[in-house]
Enzyme design. Structure first.
Site, mmCIF file in Angstrom:
data_model
loop_
_atom_site.group_PDB
_atom_site.id
_atom_site.type_symbol
_atom_site.label_atom_id
_atom_site.label_comp_id
_atom_site.label_asym_id
_atom_site.label_seq_id
_atom_site.Cartn_x
_atom_site.Cartn_y
_atom_site.Cartn_z
ATOM 1 N N GLU A 71 -1.383 -5.206 8.917
ATOM 2 C CA GLU A 71 -0.651 -4.568 9.999
ATOM 3 C C GLU A 71 -1.350 -4.788 11.337
ATOM 4 O OE1 GLU A 71 -0.003 -0.452 9.138
ATOM 5 O OE2 GLU A 71 0.825 -0.842 7.143
ATOM 6 N N ASP B 18 0.829 -1.202 0.000
ATOM 7 C CA ASP B 18 0.000 0.000 0.000
ATOM 8 C C ASP B 18 0.865 1.255 0.000
ATOM 9 O OD1 ASP B 18 0.917 -0.147 2.600
ATOM 10 O OD2 ASP B 18 -1.040 0.145 3.544
ATOM 11 N N SER B 19 2.179 1.078 0.066
ATOM 12 C CA SER B 19 3.118 2.184 -0.148
ATOM 13 C C SER B 19 2.929 2.807 -1.519
ATOM 14 C CB SER B 19 4.562 1.698 0.015
ATOM 15 O OG SER B 19 4.801 0.532 -0.764
ATOM 16 N N GLU C 42 9.142 -3.621 11.160
ATOM 17 C CA GLU C 42 9.548 -2.345 10.561
ATOM 18 C C GLU C 42 9.999 -1.332 11.607
ATOM 19 O OE1 GLU C 42 7.933 1.217 7.578
ATOM 20 O OE2 GLU C 42 6.777 -0.636 7.789
#
EC number: 2.1.2.11
Length: 267
Positions: free
Chosen positions: A115, A45-46, A182
């Site tokens: 996430e 989704d970046s 991350e």
């Protein structure tokens, strides 16, 4: 190269062979990657930031993710294709989460990534029960940057560190086949990697994970801003700019098109 599966991910952890992963958002990039030895493609989704120009990932929709996943899948890469579940596509209830995960698989992904930590345990279980492999994602979770107080390194306090470790164990128990960590401290990522039986994939969390992932725009030198944990292997932005400027010069000076670039009638 044969098709990479989630079983290959698990095997690489046991043999201590590093897993390599990059993002891709379109057919031509995926086609190039398909001829390399990369293990996995993340349709991240970046894309909201590096392709669509949004300031963050929150505006990315299921329609966006389905479209870009289809584009990548059309390249038929042997790499494992993992598609991100966008913001609010899995948080509302497990029924919609399973449905949206299924739509990404129908679009061509081999697995999905979501996430969150222990609060996502039931959601992960439901998606896995539906037969869809799930990759977890803890640490800095970009979809939750508002709650986190911005884009920052996670794990500074003992409470945050303990929560990261708890999250990783709960997600493994829920059935994720691998876990992205991350932007956390290297010692925390190392501890998590040693505790888990599933492979960990780091981005900004040091060298001790079972693999690494980068945004391909950072790797190629295309990003407007490159985070400290990314490495550019080529300055493609400069190469592209030079090519465009040379094209402008050639057109203005009648050096393009040349004879090989057009056809003339035979007399």
């Amino acid at each position: 190269m044969k098709k990479v599966t989630i079983r290959d991910f698990i095997k690489k952890k046991s043999t201590k062979e590093k897993i390599t992963m990059l993002t891709a958002y379109d057919y031509p990039t995926a086609k190039i990657i398909s001829n390399t030895g990369l293990d996995s493609i993340l349709v991240g989704d970046s894309l909201g930031m590096v392709v669509l120009g949004y300031p963050n990932t929150l505006n990315v929709t299921m329609r966006d993710m389905i479209s870009h996943t289809r584009a990548v899948a059309r390249a038929n890469p042997p790499q494992l294709i993992v598609a991100d579940m966008p913001f609010l596509s899995y948080e509302i209830d497990t029924k919609s989460a399973v449905k949206n995960a299924g739509l990404l698989v129908k679009a061509g992904s081999d697995a999905i990534k979501l996430e969150g930590g222990e609060e996502m345990k039931d959601t992960v279980k439901a998606i896995v029960k539906a037969g869809i492999p799930v990759m977890g994602h803890i640490g800095l979770t970009p979809q939750r940057f508002l709650r986190l107080g911005g884009f920052r390194t996670i794990g500074k306090t003992k409470q945050e560190e303990d929560q990261l470790i708890k999250d990783s164990l709960e997600l493994e128990d829920a059935g994720v086949f691998s876990l992205v960590i991350e932007n956390t401290y290297v010692d925390i990522a190392k501890r998590i990697t040693e505790k888990l039986n599933i492979p960990t994939i780091c981005i900004g969390a040091g060298p001790y994970c079972d693999g690494q992932v980068l945004v391909i725009n950072d790797l190629l030198g295309l990003s407007e801003f490159t985070p400290y944990f990314a490495k550019s292997y080529v300055n493609l932005k400069e190469i592209i700019s030079n090519a465009i400027n040379q094209y402008i010069i050639d057109v203005k000076n009648n050096k393009f098109p040349e004879k090989q670039h057009y056809k003339e009638r035979e007399s």
